[in-house]
Design a protein around this motif. Structure first.
Motif, PDB file in Angstrom:
ATOM      1  N   ASN A 127      19.844 -44.739  -0.546  1.00  0.00           N
ATOM      2  CA  ASN A 127      18.688 -44.494   0.312  1.00  0.00           C
ATOM      3  C   ASN A 127      17.755 -45.693   0.391  1.00  0.00           C
ATOM      4  O   ASN A 127      17.036 -45.872   1.375  1.00  0.00           O
ATOM      5  CB  ASN A 127      17.916 -43.273  -0.185  1.00  0.00           C
ATOM      6  N   ASP A 187      20.241 -34.121   3.130  1.00  0.00           N
ATOM      7  CA  ASP A 187      20.662 -35.226   4.001  1.00  0.00           C
ATOM      8  C   ASP A 187      20.045 -35.098   5.385  1.00  0.00           C
ATOM      9  O   ASP A 187      19.477 -36.046   5.930  1.00  0.00           O
ATOM     10  CB  ASP A 187      22.183 -35.255   4.121  1.00  0.00           C
ATOM     11  N   MET A 232      14.363 -38.943  -2.748  1.00  0.00           N
ATOM     12  CA  MET A 232      15.477 -39.837  -2.472  1.00  0.00           C
ATOM     13  C   MET A 232      16.566 -39.799  -3.531  1.00  0.00           C
ATOM     14  O   MET A 232      17.538 -40.542  -3.458  1.00  0.00           O
ATOM     15  CB  MET A 232      14.967 -41.256  -2.253  1.00  0.00           C
TER      16      MET A 232
END
Length: 528
Positions: free
Chosen positions: A462, A424, A408
């Motif tokens: 995130n 992504d 992350m």
């Protein structure tokens, strides 16, 4: 070794007032704890008491133990910090105990929810299949409980190469002298020593017992030894499913650093036990020739997809009936291993007030290729170019297991761009698979953030995003000399406090910062 300075010892005698967690069961009395009762920060002064505010207050409320496996986008993300890999290496003592205690104190003063402790089979049962040693790990758990923090325990059946921990108990490794095929093997015959082949999970090849039986004995002994901690301290149990605790084939070169590896990787199906299962599967499919070996045109570790015939973008063997057969079988072996271990872990810990989780790989390089070769070599594949993480997410959901995603913090860079990376898109794919099957997710960072503040921003994004799913917890990995260095620790404090409250209060906020810095200085002496 230096001892903790007097300043730290003075603070140790006076833990913060008002900072308290309370475990509350669900209305039916069966659920694992939902952490509540974070005291509100005082009005009008920003974040005056990080210990009181806690990250849980910032992220909102929610139930971490949804027994129906429904995903709550607005559940809180709890923050853990990983303790050093080598906190315990001989089962009986804590390495640099005063420094470890200081690190735990620093985590509390920063306002995090708890710490993560890696617990290794090789350390707990080093000498004999009949005796465990938990004293060192229990001492760390006592330190965590004394600070009022939560403890996430990572039970690892395989050690971490280069981490100062034996990869396997010596009595297990000794079997390999007579039968090296218990280890994963690549096409050239190189063995991944320390990582047992999935094909022997249920075979009595280790002193008359199967690996699955030995893993169960490891888990049950831990559960019995730490019984007193489950209602007060241990809130999460992460089950190791492969090398470095991750559910994947060891498709990187033996001993390599995954953070620097950008090749496709190699298939690990050449030990005699895997070959036997491949042969049986091919015969059942009506084409025995497919079971003679792995693909003849597969890549070597550091090669790109177009360097070989198997993963070539157009017309590669992966698109043929044979390619689909092999990749489906290979991925099925991975899912079968995870299913067996998680099923057993659910039986052991199902009655405990803990959240069960396991870690998957974040194979973002070559994700932009149609064949997604790095993922496929690690065991993540589904026919018809569909989501390779979907079968794994379905299996996790079936066992009520949270999927830990260790990437992350990953941002695109030049190295990633040249290797067809797409972090992504990969994260969205993983979230889609988990949402479809009702599996929760949690997060970790892939590597220590030293100079790139954009990585901290990415972690925040995130954790907080509601685009798809929020992680139920995030673990920042991991304590050590670099973590407490002047180049890193102030950045980490800034990251935590910005997430908690945006800015420091000019009155008593800095007091916690000074205490955390003092504790971090003591923790750093563990490297002396």
């Amino acid at each position: 070794m230096e001892t903790a300075p007097m300043l730290l010892l003075q603070h140790a005698a006076a833990p913060g007032s008002g900072w308290r967690r309370q475990a509350v069961r669900g209305l039916d009395g069966r659920g694992a704890p939902n952490w509540v009762a974070f005291r509100r920060a005082r009005q009008g002064g920003g974040c005056r008491d990080l210990r009181a505010a806690g990250l849980g207050r910032f992220f909102g409320g929610g139930d971490h133990n949804n027994k129906n496996h429904e995903v709550d986008e607005f559940a809180p993300a709890r923050l853990f910090v990983g303790l050093p890999i080598d906190s315990v290496t001989d089962g009986a003592t804590v390495n640099s105990a005063a420094a470890v205690a200081a690190g735990i104190r620093a985590v509390r003063l920063l306002g995090a929810d708890g710490v993560e402790l890696p617990v290794f089979w090789s350390v707990a049962q080093p000498e004999s299949p009949d005796r465990f040693s938990w004293v060192g790990y229990q001492a760390v758990a006592d330190m965590v409980r004394a600070e009022g923090l939560s403890l996430r325990v990572s039970l690892r059946a395989h050690g971490t190469p280069g981490g100062g921990v034996p990869t396997l108990p010596a009595w297990v490794s000794g079997v390999a002298a007579d039968d090296p095929d218990i280890f994963f093997t690549d096409r050239s015959g190189a063995r991944h020593e320390g990582c047992l082949s999935f094909a022997i999970d249920e075979l009595p090849v280790l002193h008359g017992r199967s690996p699955l039986q030995l893993y169960e004995a490891f888990f049950r002994s831990f559960a019995a030894a730490f019984e007193d901690f489950f209602d007060s301290t241990i809130t999460d149990v992460t089950v190791g499913l492969g090398v470095n605790g991750v559910l994947r084939y060891p498709s990187y070169p033996p001993g390599s650093d995954a953070r620097k590896f950008t090749g496709v990787g190699e298939f690990q199906c050449y030990d005699k036990y895997m070959v036997a299962q491949l042969r049986q599967q091919a015969e059942e499919a009506g084409n025995s020739m497919w079971g003679l070996s792995g693909p003849h045109d597969a890549p070597l570790y550091h090669e790109s997809p177009d360097s070989c015939g198997f993963f070539r973008e157009r017309g590669g063997s992966w698109e043929t009936p044979y390619g689909d057969f092999f990749l489906s079988w290979y991925a099925g072996q991975l899912v079968g291993h995870g299913d067996r271990v998680l099923g057993m872990a659910s039986a052991v810990f199902g009655g405990k007030p803990v959240e069960l989780s396991a870690k998957i790989p974040f194979m973002h390089w070559w994700h932009g290729a149609l064949s997604r070769p790095a993922e496929a070599a690690a065991g993540f594949y589904k026919s018809n170019k569909k989501n390779g993480y979907s079968p794994v997410a379905k299996m996790f959901a079936r066992h009520g297991c949270t999927m830990v995603v260790p990437g992350m913090d990953v941002c695109m860079n030049k190295q990633h761009h040249s290797a067809g990376s797409s972090p992504d898109q990969l994260l969205v794919q993983i979230k889609n698979a988990c949402r479809r099957h009702g599996a929760r997710i949690a997060g970790e960072n892939a590597s220590l953030v030293m100079t790139h503040t954009s990585s901290f921003s990415r972690i925040r994004s995130n954790i907080l995003t509601t685009e798809l799913m929020r992680p139920c917890h995030f673990t920042y990995q991991r304590m050590g000399a670099e973590f407490f260095s002047p180049d890193h620790f102030p950045q980490f404090m800034e990251f935590v406090r910005s997430v908690v409250c945006g800015e420091w209060d000019e009155d008593d906020g800095p007091a916690d910062e000074e205490r955390a810095m003092a504790a971090s200085g003591s923790a750093k002496t563990r490297e002396a």
